[in-house]
Design an enzyme around this catalytic site. Structure first.
Site, PDB file in Angstrom:
ATOM      1  N   HIS A  49       0.802  -1.219   0.000  1.00 36.04           N
ATOM      2  CA  HIS A  49       0.000   0.000   0.000  1.00 36.04           C
ATOM      3  C   HIS A  49       0.839   1.275   0.000  1.00 36.04           C
ATOM      4  O   HIS A  49       0.298   2.384  -0.094  1.00 36.04           O
ATOM      5  CB  HIS A  49      -0.944   0.010   1.210  1.00 36.04           C
TER       6      HIS A  49
ATOM      7  N   ASP B 220      -2.407   1.459  -4.520  1.00 38.69           N
ATOM      8  CA  ASP B 220      -3.669   1.718  -3.827  1.00 38.69           C
ATOM      9  C   ASP B 220      -4.703   0.667  -4.218  1.00 38.69           C
ATOM     10  O   ASP B 220      -4.506  -0.119  -5.159  1.00 38.69           O
ATOM     11  CB  ASP B 220      -4.167   3.119  -4.157  1.00 38.69           C
TER      12      ASP B 220
END
Length: 437
Positions: A409, A413
């Site tokens: 992350h 995304d």
């Protein structure tokens, strides 16, 4: 008769040393050219070392569990003829001009001949080979100092030359500045609690980790510490894939003499999705993102001893289905028979783990560093499913499969990670039954 020095061969970029696992011949035994004479282990893979000449082993120079550097003699053979190794052969791994002088090397290396594998333990943030650990122990180099050394090896690892150069110049380094005192209001870093002592009851068996298990454990902890993991899931109808394979597997085996598994199809779908979303094929280097040109697919493979290794399909985007099938079969066979070369496990840019081969429906895989994503493929199961037809919805028996996509992350995304997974799903669900193999 002449003496021939059997040297530890080069084993790929960044591999500077290896540990002797076992000798396959004893002193006094006669070996033939290309016979595998010793099993070795690096931080990447186990492999055999063949002899390039025929002769008799008169002296074994490196014993079991000892570390040898690339280009170092590990045994002496007696061979026919008058000449042994040429000067050029023994100078192949000569140190560059920037390494310490001969006296420094001698001062450091001579005590190391009596140092066994180092007992010094370092955190999972720092990878050190056995030889580098030994030098660090001998020279009393702290982990803080080690972290200040800029490694020139694979993925920035500290090589023997790096640490020897550091030792040679250690006295010339400026003293580190003291850290400023912290006020009571300054937030203090969290301190990890010491590991709890595990009680051992009567009848419990204590099994020491083998070398590969230690490496796996270190790499998995490091991967979880570095990358914040997020996982997306999707269920895919792979009925067309199953039908296509059933139609072509006998033809392929008869033509090529090899099995046709589902993995080439999965790899092909993943490669196409990576081409759609190239920012999934990246690595993170500090505050920079390195976008990879090549698409090299790692293939998580379980070994007979229960350990795990990830051989790499290089330039998978340039291979046909048939080429992928052959590459996958070859890597899987050599992985399970300890015949992989170190370069076979290097350079992956994205990894696939087939947890379905163990009957598992899904999993949450750990991203291998320095990659930023990994796909887990679950078992293919027949289930009733709702199909939309021109005459309305119907229920039919279909072949369904879960896929789970773990991604880093920091740079991936949910939109990118999820869309990439959806494209893999679409390519598999819409697999063309007329695809040629």
């Amino acid at each position: 008769m002449a003496e021939y020095k059997l040297l530890l061969p080069s084993m790929g970029e960044g591999v500077m040393e290896a540990t002797i696992i076992t000798w396959l011949f004893n002193e006094g035994d006669t070996v033939k050219e290309d016979d595998s004479v010793v099993e070795i282990a690096t931080d990447k893979v186990d492999s055999d070392v063949p002899t390039p000449v025929s002769g008799k082993i008169v002296k074994i120079l490196k014993q079991k569990d000892e570390v040898a550097k690339v280009g170092e003699a590990i045994a002496i053979l007696e061979i026919e003829g008058e000449g042994g190794n040429t000067a050029s052969e023994e100078a192949k791994t000569e140190a560059p001009a920037t390494t310490p002088d001969a006296e420094t090397l001698k001062t450091i290396e001579e005590p190391l001949q009596t140092v066994a594998a180092s007992n010094v333990e370092f955190s999972g943030d720092l990878y050190l080979s056995p030889l580098v650990k030994s030098i660090a122990q001998q020279e009393k180099i702290s982990e803080t100092e080690l972290k200040s050394i800029k490694g020139s090896g694979l993925e920035g690892r500290i090589t023997k030359e790096d640490i020897l150069a550091y030792v040679a110049n250690r006295g010339k380094q400026p003293a580190p500045k003291a850290a400023p005192a912290q006020s009571a209001s300054t937030p203090q870093p969290a301190v990890s609690a010491p590991a709890a002592t595990i009680p051992v009851s009567a009848g419990d068996e204590i099994i020491p980790m083998d070398r590969m298990r230690k490496i796996i454990a270190e790499n998995m902890v490091k991967a979880k510490q570095i990358a914040p993991h997020v996982t997306s899931f999707i269920e895919t109808d792979v009925t067309n894939v199953v039908k296509w394979r059933n139609k072509n597997k006998a033809i392929f085996e008869k033509r090529e003499g090899e099995k046709l598994t589902f993995m080439p199809i999965f790899v092909k779908a993943v490669v196409k999705a990576i081409q759609d979303f190239p920012m999934i094929n990246v690595s993170v280097n500090g505050e920079n993102i390195i976008k990879k040109k090549n698409i090299n697919i790692g293939m998580a493979t379980a070994l007979p001893d229960g350990n795990l290794i990830v051989p790499v399909i290089k330039n998978a985007d340039q291979l046909s289905l048939s080429g992928l099938a052959k590459a996958i079969n070859d890597l899987a066979y050599r992985a399970r028979n300890k015949k992989l070369r170190p370069e076979d496990t290097q350079g992956a840019t994205y990894t696939i783990s087939n947890v379905g081969s163990f009957g598992n429906l899904m999993g949450t895989p750990i991203i291998p560093q320095p990659q930023v994503a990994i796909l887990a493929i679950g078992a293919i199961v027949k289930k009733p499913a709702v199909l939309e037809t021109k005459d309305g919805d119907v229920i039919a028996i279909r072949n369904l499969m879960f896929m789970s996509h773990s991604y880093d992350h920091r740079v991936v995304d949910g939109s990118l990670g999820g869309m990439m997974l959806k494209h893999v799903h679409d390519y598999l669900e819409n697999w063309d039954l007329n695809t040629e193999i």
